[in-house]
Write a protein that holds these residues in place. Sequence first.
Motif, PDB file in Angstrom:
ATOM      1  N   ARG A   1       0.965  23.846 -11.679  1.00 31.06           N
ATOM      2  CA  ARG A   1       0.444  25.098 -11.960  1.00 31.06           C
ATOM      3  C   ARG A   1      -0.511  25.486 -10.985  1.00 31.06           C
ATOM      4  NH1 ARG A   1      -0.170  26.735 -17.331  1.00 31.06           N
ATOM      5  NH2 ARG A   1       0.961  25.497 -18.939  1.00 31.06           N
ATOM      6  N   ALA A   2      -0.621  24.943  -9.963  1.00 30.51           N
ATOM      7  CA  ALA A   2      -1.420  25.418  -8.629  1.00 30.51           C
ATOM      8  C   ALA A   2      -0.419  25.702  -7.594  1.00 30.51           C
ATOM      9  CB  ALA A   2      -2.886  24.438  -8.714  1.00 30.51           C
ATOM     10  N   GLY A   3       0.711  26.066  -7.773  1.00 29.92           N
ATOM     11  CA  GLY A   3       1.775  25.924  -6.558  1.00 29.92           C
ATOM     12  C   GLY A   3       2.365  27.160  -6.210  1.00 29.92           C
ATOM     13  N   THR A   4       3.617  26.937  -6.210  1.00 23.50           N
ATOM     14  CA  THR A   4       4.547  28.171  -5.947  1.00 23.50           C
ATOM     15  C   THR A   4       5.850  27.870  -6.338  1.00 23.50           C
ATOM     16  OG1 THR A   4       5.398  27.341  -3.709  1.00 23.50           O
ATOM     17  CG2 THR A   4       3.442  28.900  -3.590  1.00 23.50           C
ATOM     18  N   ALA A   5       6.592  29.130  -6.691  1.00 24.97           N
ATOM     19  CA  ALA A   5       7.823  29.109  -7.383  1.00 24.97           C
ATOM     20  C   ALA A   5       8.650  30.009  -6.713  1.00 24.97           C
ATOM     21  CB  ALA A   5       7.802  29.091  -8.685  1.00 24.97           C
TER      22      ALA A   5
ATOM     23  N   PRO B   1      -3.174  27.915 -12.795  1.00 26.39           N
ATOM     24  CA  PRO B   1      -3.606  27.795 -14.397  1.00 26.39           C
ATOM     25  C   PRO B   1      -4.135  28.972 -14.936  1.00 26.39           C
ATOM     26  CG  PRO B   1      -4.704  25.697 -12.698  1.00 26.39           C
ATOM     27  CD  PRO B   1      -4.143  27.056 -11.942  1.00 26.39           C
ATOM     28  N   PRO B   2      -3.764  29.186 -16.102  1.00 28.20           N
ATOM     29  CA  PRO B   2      -4.501  30.233 -16.948  1.00 28.20           C
ATOM     30  C   PRO B   2      -6.008  30.533 -16.663  1.00 28.20           C
ATOM     31  CG  PRO B   2      -2.938  28.934 -18.392  1.00 28.20           C
ATOM     32  CD  PRO B   2      -3.155  28.127 -17.108  1.00 28.20           C
ATOM     33  N   GLY B   3      -6.153  31.471 -16.240  1.00 28.95           N
ATOM     34  CA  GLY B   3      -7.693  31.944 -16.292  1.00 28.95           C
ATOM     35  C   GLY B   3      -8.243  31.708 -14.823  1.00 28.95           C
ATOM     36  N   PHE B   4      -7.481  30.811 -13.818  1.00 27.57           N
ATOM     37  CA  PHE B   4      -7.880  30.356 -12.589  1.00 27.57           C
ATOM     38  C   PHE B   4      -6.937  30.913 -11.518  1.00 27.57           C
ATOM     39  CE2 PHE B   4      -9.163  27.275 -15.744  1.00 27.57           C
ATOM     40  CZ  PHE B   4     -10.901  27.287 -15.545  1.00 27.57           C
ATOM     41  N   GLY B   5      -7.610  31.429 -10.568  1.00 19.52           N
ATOM     42  CA  GLY B   5      -6.732  31.750  -9.303  1.00 19.52           C
ATOM     43  C   GLY B   5      -6.199  33.044  -9.428  1.00 19.52           C
ATOM     44  N   ASN B   6      -5.386  33.618  -8.442  1.00 20.12           N
ATOM     45  CA  ASN B   6      -4.740  34.714  -8.578  1.00 20.12           C
ATOM     46  C   ASN B   6      -3.060  34.778  -8.834  1.00 20.12           C
ATOM     47  OD1 ASN B   6      -7.050  36.068  -7.833  1.00 20.12           O
ATOM     48  ND2 ASN B   6      -7.179  35.749  -5.600  1.00 20.12           N
ATOM     49  N   GLY B   7      -2.661  33.730  -9.088  1.00 18.45           N
ATOM     50  CA  GLY B   7      -1.357  33.394  -9.390  1.00 18.45           C
ATOM     51  C   GLY B   7      -0.720  33.718 -10.953  1.00 18.45           C
ATOM     52  N   THR B   8       0.172  33.652 -11.058  1.00 19.95           N
ATOM     53  CA  THR B   8       0.818  33.757 -12.327  1.00 19.95           C
ATOM     54  C   THR B   8       0.917  32.470 -13.045  1.00 19.95           C
ATOM     55  OG1 THR B   8       2.423  34.769 -13.886  1.00 19.95           O
ATOM     56  CG2 THR B   8       3.228  33.701 -11.942  1.00 19.95           C
ATOM     57  N   ASN B   9       1.165  32.165 -14.287  1.00 19.41           N
ATOM     58  CA  ASN B   9       1.143  31.025 -14.861  1.00 19.41           C
ATOM     59  C   ASN B   9       2.513  30.903 -15.692  1.00 19.41           C
ATOM     60  OD1 ASN B   9       0.613  31.651 -17.887  1.00 19.41           O
ATOM     61  ND2 ASN B   9      -1.188  32.176 -16.848  1.00 19.41           N
TER      62      ASN B   9
ATOM     63  N   ALA C   1       5.235  40.161 -25.669  1.00 21.75           N
ATOM     64  CA  ALA C   1       5.588  38.871 -25.917  1.00 21.75           C
ATOM     65  C   ALA C   1       3.964  38.159 -25.428  1.00 21.75           C
ATOM     66  CB  ALA C   1       6.519  38.370 -24.830  1.00 21.75           C
ATOM     67  N   GLU C   2       3.607  37.279 -26.353  1.00 23.11           N
ATOM     68  CA  GLU C   2       2.428  36.532 -26.204  1.00 23.11           C
ATOM     69  C   GLU C   2       2.941  34.917 -26.422  1.00 23.11           C
ATOM     70  OE1 GLU C   2       0.287  38.212 -29.483  1.00 23.11           O
ATOM     71  OE2 GLU C   2      -0.343  39.884 -28.270  1.00 23.11           O
ATOM     72  N   VAL C   3       2.451  34.416 -25.404  1.00 26.06           N
ATOM     73  CA  VAL C   3       2.689  32.818 -25.265  1.00 26.06           C
ATOM     74  C   VAL C   3       1.689  32.120 -25.116  1.00 26.06           C
ATOM     75  CG1 VAL C   3       4.355  30.825 -24.394  1.00 26.06           C
ATOM     76  CG2 VAL C   3       5.061  33.194 -24.477  1.00 26.06           C
ATOM     77  N   ASP C   4       1.261  31.292 -26.163  1.00 32.11           N
ATOM     78  CA  ASP C   4      -0.168  30.736 -26.242  1.00 32.11           C
ATOM     79  C   ASP C   4       0.122  29.163 -25.937  1.00 32.11           C
ATOM     80  OD1 ASP C   4      -1.249  32.921 -27.398  1.00 32.11           O
ATOM     81  OD2 ASP C   4      -0.941  32.078 -29.383  1.00 32.11           O
ATOM     82  N   LEU C   5      -0.768  28.811 -24.929  1.00 28.99           N
ATOM     83  CA  LEU C   5      -0.943  27.262 -24.711  1.00 28.99           C
ATOM     84  C   LEU C   5      -1.879  26.800 -25.497  1.00 28.99           C
ATOM     85  CD1 LEU C   5      -0.119  24.982 -22.727  1.00 28.99           C
ATOM     86  CD2 LEU C   5      -1.820  25.755 -21.302  1.00 28.99           C
TER      87      LEU C   5
END
Length: 137
Positions: free
Chosen positions: A19-23, A36-44, A80-84
């Motif tokens: 979750r704190a990497g790249t794809a 991770p959701p709510g942290f950093g500038n990436g997507t999740n 679409a809304e996907v909840d964790l």
Amino acid sequence: MNQIEKILYTGRTHTSGGRAGTARSSDGALDVALSPPGFGNGTNPEQLFAAGWSACFLGAISAVASKLKVALPADRTVDAEVDLVMEAEQYVLRARLNVSLPGIERELAEQLVAAAHQTCPYSKATRGNIPVEINVV
């Protein structure tokens, strides 16, 4: 398991760091930083899943409408809304698809959406595995 008749496409990605990497996709079209959701500038992963499912669902609606000879509005959308979710000390997902088909009568829109939910590969994959709510908005 059903016998595979023909593979239409294989999506390939290489992910590192979780979750704190790249794809990155094998063709380079997708190259994203993850956070991770709510942290950093990436997507999740939840956002990526929501984007994939909503795009596929729109395709399923188009396929169903085509079979029924129904013209769809150009401005059709799926939010679409996907909840964790933390449930019983375990991480689980739940989802909502909010479908907009402007100019289509509600009853017909609901028929199209119900049929799309039966044919969309993402819907099939999640059926019985996570709570899913489909709404015509």
